[in-house]
Design a protein around this motif. Structure first.
Motif, PDB file in Angstrom:
ATOM      1  N   ALA A 209       0.833  -1.206   0.000  1.00 26.76           N
ATOM      2  CA  ALA A 209       0.000   0.000   0.000  1.00 26.76           C
ATOM      3  C   ALA A 209       0.865   1.253   0.000  1.00 26.76           C
ATOM      4  N   GLY A 210       1.925   1.256   0.811  1.00 34.89           N
ATOM      5  CA  GLY A 210       2.815   2.407   0.849  1.00 34.89           C
ATOM      6  C   GLY A 210       3.512   2.647  -0.471  1.00 34.89           C
ATOM      7  N   LEU A 211       3.956   1.575  -1.111  1.00 39.75           N
ATOM      8  CA  LEU A 211       4.606   1.716  -2.414  1.00 39.75           C
ATOM      9  C   LEU A 211       3.646   2.232  -3.474  1.00 39.75           C
ATOM     10  N   ILE A 212       2.398   1.818  -3.411  1.00 42.48           N
ATOM     11  CA  ILE A 212       1.406   2.317  -4.376  1.00 42.48           C
ATOM     12  C   ILE A 212       1.222   3.824  -4.202  1.00 42.48           C
ATOM     13  N   PHE A 213       1.160   4.293  -2.936  1.00 39.09           N
ATOM     14  CA  PHE A 213       1.058   5.725  -2.687  1.00 39.09           C
ATOM     15  C   PHE A 213       2.253   6.478  -3.272  1.00 39.09           C
ATOM     16  N   LEU A 214       3.446   5.897  -3.139  1.00 39.65           N
ATOM     17  CA  LEU A 214       4.658   6.565  -3.608  1.00 39.65           C
ATOM     18  C   LEU A 214       4.805   6.514  -5.119  1.00 39.65           C
ATOM     19  N   ILE A 215       4.456   5.363  -5.724  1.00 40.69           N
ATOM     20  CA  ILE A 215       4.723   5.142  -7.143  1.00 40.69           C
ATOM     21  C   ILE A 215       3.656   5.755  -8.041  1.00 40.69           C
ATOM     22  N   SER A 216       2.411   5.793  -7.592  1.00 42.12           N
ATOM     23  CA  SER A 216       1.310   6.248  -8.455  1.00 42.12           C
ATOM     24  C   SER A 216       1.514   7.655  -9.014  1.00 42.12           C
ATOM     25  N   PRO A 217       1.863   8.657  -8.184  1.00 45.91           N
ATOM     26  CA  PRO A 217       2.088   9.989  -8.769  1.00 45.91           C
ATOM     27  C   PRO A 217       3.227  10.000  -9.780  1.00 45.91           C
ATOM     28  N   LEU A 218       4.311   9.265  -9.486  1.00 49.15           N
ATOM     29  CA  LEU A 218       5.431   9.186 -10.417  1.00 49.15           C
ATOM     30  C   LEU A 218       5.007   8.528 -11.719  1.00 49.15           C
ATOM     31  N   ALA A 219       4.205   7.449 -11.621  1.00 51.97           N
ATOM     32  CA  ALA A 219       3.730   6.756 -12.823  1.00 51.97           C
ATOM     33  C   ALA A 219       2.919   7.697 -13.712  1.00 51.97           C
ATOM     34  N   CYS A 220       2.117   8.540 -13.107  1.00 48.42           N
ATOM     35  CA  CYS A 220       1.317   9.496 -13.893  1.00 48.42           C
ATOM     36  C   CYS A 220       2.218  10.517 -14.577  1.00 48.42           C
ATOM     37  N   ARG A 221       3.276  10.936 -13.894  1.00 48.70           N
ATOM     38  CA  ARG A 221       4.158  11.952 -14.477  1.00 48.70           C
ATOM     39  C   ARG A 221       4.968  11.408 -15.652  1.00 48.70           C
ATOM     40  N   ILE A 222       5.377  10.146 -15.590  1.00 44.22           N
ATOM     41  CA  ILE A 222       6.225   9.592 -16.652  1.00 44.22           C
ATOM     42  C   ILE A 222       5.422   8.870 -17.722  1.00 44.22           C
ATOM     43  N   GLY A 223       4.103   8.869 -17.586  1.00 45.19           N
ATOM     44  CA  GLY A 223       3.263   8.263 -18.622  1.00 45.19           C
ATOM     45  C   GLY A 223       3.039   6.776 -18.475  1.00 45.19           C
ATOM     46  N   LEU A 224       3.296   6.244 -17.293  1.00 45.84           N
ATOM     47  CA  LEU A 224       3.053   4.820 -17.050  1.00 45.84           C
ATOM     48  C   LEU A 224       1.605   4.652 -16.601  1.00 45.84           C
ATOM     49  N   VAL A 225       0.707   4.834 -17.552  1.00 44.25           N
ATOM     50  CA  VAL A 225      -0.728   4.842 -17.251  1.00 44.25           C
ATOM     51  C   VAL A 225      -1.473   4.058 -18.328  1.00 44.25           C
ATOM     52  N   ASP A 226      -2.694   3.689 -17.979  1.00 40.06           N
ATOM     53  CA  ASP A 226      -3.583   3.016 -18.941  1.00 40.06           C
ATOM     54  C   ASP A 226      -4.701   3.984 -19.306  1.00 40.06           C
ATOM     55  N   HIS A 227      -4.840   4.251 -20.587  1.00 39.35           N
ATOM     56  CA  HIS A 227      -5.848   5.201 -21.053  1.00 39.35           C
ATOM     57  C   HIS A 227      -7.156   4.471 -21.370  1.00 39.35           C
ATOM     58  N   PRO A 228      -8.290   5.100 -21.129  1.00 40.32           N
ATOM     59  CA  PRO A 228      -9.582   4.468 -21.461  1.00 40.32           C
ATOM     60  C   PRO A 228      -9.790   4.436 -22.967  1.00 40.32           C
ATOM     61  N   GLY A 229     -10.784   3.644 -23.359  1.00 37.90           N
ATOM     62  CA  GLY A 229     -11.125   3.557 -24.777  1.00 37.90           C
ATOM     63  C   GLY A 229     -11.017   2.146 -25.299  1.00 37.90           C
ATOM     64  N   GLY A 230     -11.615   1.910 -26.462  1.00 32.10           N
ATOM     65  CA  GLY A 230     -11.562   0.589 -27.081  1.00 32.10           C
ATOM     66  C   GLY A 230     -12.325  -0.437 -26.271  1.00 32.10           C
ATOM     67  N   ARG A 231     -11.644  -1.574 -25.990  1.00 34.82           N
ATOM     68  CA  ARG A 231     -12.280  -2.674 -25.261  1.00 34.82           C
ATOM     69  C   ARG A 231     -12.264  -2.463 -23.748  1.00 34.82           C
ATOM     70  N   LYS A 232     -11.628  -1.390 -23.279  1.00 32.66           N
ATOM     71  CA  LYS A 232     -11.394  -1.209 -21.850  1.00 32.66           C
ATOM     72  C   LYS A 232     -12.642  -0.718 -21.139  1.00 32.66           C
ATOM     73  N   GLN A 233     -12.775  -1.119 -19.869  1.00 26.38           N
ATOM     74  CA  GLN A 233     -13.973  -0.812 -19.101  1.00 26.38           C
ATOM     75  C   GLN A 233     -13.838   0.488 -18.309  1.00 26.38           C
TER      76      GLN A 233
END
Length: 363
Positions: free
Chosen positions: A13-37
């Motif tokens: 849980a702590g790592l998710i709190f730390l990594i999530s903002p960084l992931a958003c800044r560097i583009g490590l994200v999943d975008h909606p659209g297509g087959r995605k829910q």
């Protein structure tokens, strides 16, 4: 073991709190659209947190890890290729090579090898693989990795199915007196529980805050393959081979049924579509949360049947034919997806519409 589990939950849980903002800044994200829910950009931080928490905690445990070297190396390889795929989709051939390489490592170096399949046809003839053991084991490991990845389609689905699997394996190792394996499984279970705090829809209007990503799905698929093979084969056997199949039964049935259907339709078995059982449930009108709970209920039922069959001493042949019968029914349903969807929609409407009517009458 409870302490190890709790620390794994907190660390993930702590790592998710730390990594999530960084992931958003560097583009490590999943975008909606297509087959995605999902309907919003979501960081792919779950797999990184699970992998890092697992590695950090396991290396601090006071248990010998000599025979785990092959697993650690294979995990690093497959985690890296999954992480690269999360950043930018890699060619299917590269992913397959990485998966096959990880399978080679744990099969040849780690001795995670299927030498026999148990007494599948009667109680006196054990099915042994001989020279086919290595190629068949590599095929199975790659299959389990892909089945895990293909199950990662809804919030909380793959994490929940894997948590049920690893909790069952934890129970088996505790009963078998294998404390070292049990401690490592407690770490995996804790890491998955910490991830599900951010991924499971505890309320329907609360979508996942993070996703597992290919890095996490591939790593956990490899871990599932490692434990299922190791615990179902001598000299460390605690499970019958067919019990292992039942424990991983839902991903096996869903993946095999979908891939065979694609081949029959002249498509690539790895081509994406919306014909998995959870997609059928969604089309039938069930919400994402209800669909996940139904799938988790099915996974838990298969797990209980598998463990119950072993504990009650039901012959492996009966368990084998029972699984074949269940798979046949599942396969026929998937191949008649439209009819199955309409039947499930009727079931859904019979339960939902009276409840809504009752609510309006009460108002």
């Amino acid at each position: 073991m409870i302490i190890v589990f709790s620390v794994a939950v907190a660390m993930t849980a702590g790592l998710i709190f730390l990594i999530s903002p960084l992931a958003c800044r560097i583009g490590l994200v999943d975008h909606p659209g297509g087959r995605k829910q999902h309907q919003r950009v979501t960081p792919l931080a779950g797999g990184i947190a699970v992998f890092c928490a697992f590695m950090l905690l396991v290396l601090t445990l006071d248990v010998p890890l000599g025979h785990w070297r092959a697993f650690f190396l294979a995990s690093a390889l497959i985690f890296i290729i999954g992480l690269l795929d999360d950043f930018q989709e890699t060619p299917p051939s590269a992913r397959f090579v990485a998966q096959a390489g990880a399978a080679f490592i744990i099969v040849l170096w780690g001795d995670a090898r299927l030498e026999n399949l148990g007494f599948l046809f009667n109680g006196s003839w054990e099915v042994t693989l001989g020279w086919m053991a290595v190629p068949f084991s590599i095929f199975c490991v790659v299959g389990i990795i892909n089945a895990t990845n293909m199950m990662d389609g809804l919030d909380g689905l793959s994490g929940g199915v894997l948590l049920i699997l690893f909790l069952a394996l934890l129970l088996v190792t505790v009963q078998g007196g294998r404390l070292e394996d049990a401690l490592i499984l407690a770490v995996i279970c804790g890491a998955l529980a910490g991830f599900l705090l951010f991924n499971f829809r505890f309320r329907e209007n609360r979508p996942a805050l993070v996703f597992l990503g290919d890095s996490g799905a591939l790593f956990l698929g490899l871990a599932a393959a490692w434990f299922l093979v190791q615990l179902a084969q001598e000299p460390r056997a605690l499970l019958r081979p067919m019990t292992a199949v039942w424990l991983f039964g839902l991903p096996i049935m869903d993946t095999v049924a979908i891939m065979v259907r694609r081949i029959r339709l002249g498509r690539s078995p790895f081509s994406p579509d919306r014909e998995h059982f959870h997609h059928i449930l969604l089309l039938a009108g069930f919400s994402v949360r209800s669909t996940v709970l139904i799938m988790l209920g099915l996974s838990l039922a298969l797990t209980m049947i598998g463990l119950g069959g072993q504990w009650l001493g039901i012959p492996e042949a009966y368990m084998f034919y029972g699984f074949l019968l269940l798979f046949t029914m599942y396969f026929r349903g998937i191949n008649r997806a439209w009819k199955l969807m309409k039947a499930l929609r009727r079931v859904h409407d019979q339960h939902v519409l009276p409840d809504r009517a009752g609510s309006r009458a009460g108002v």
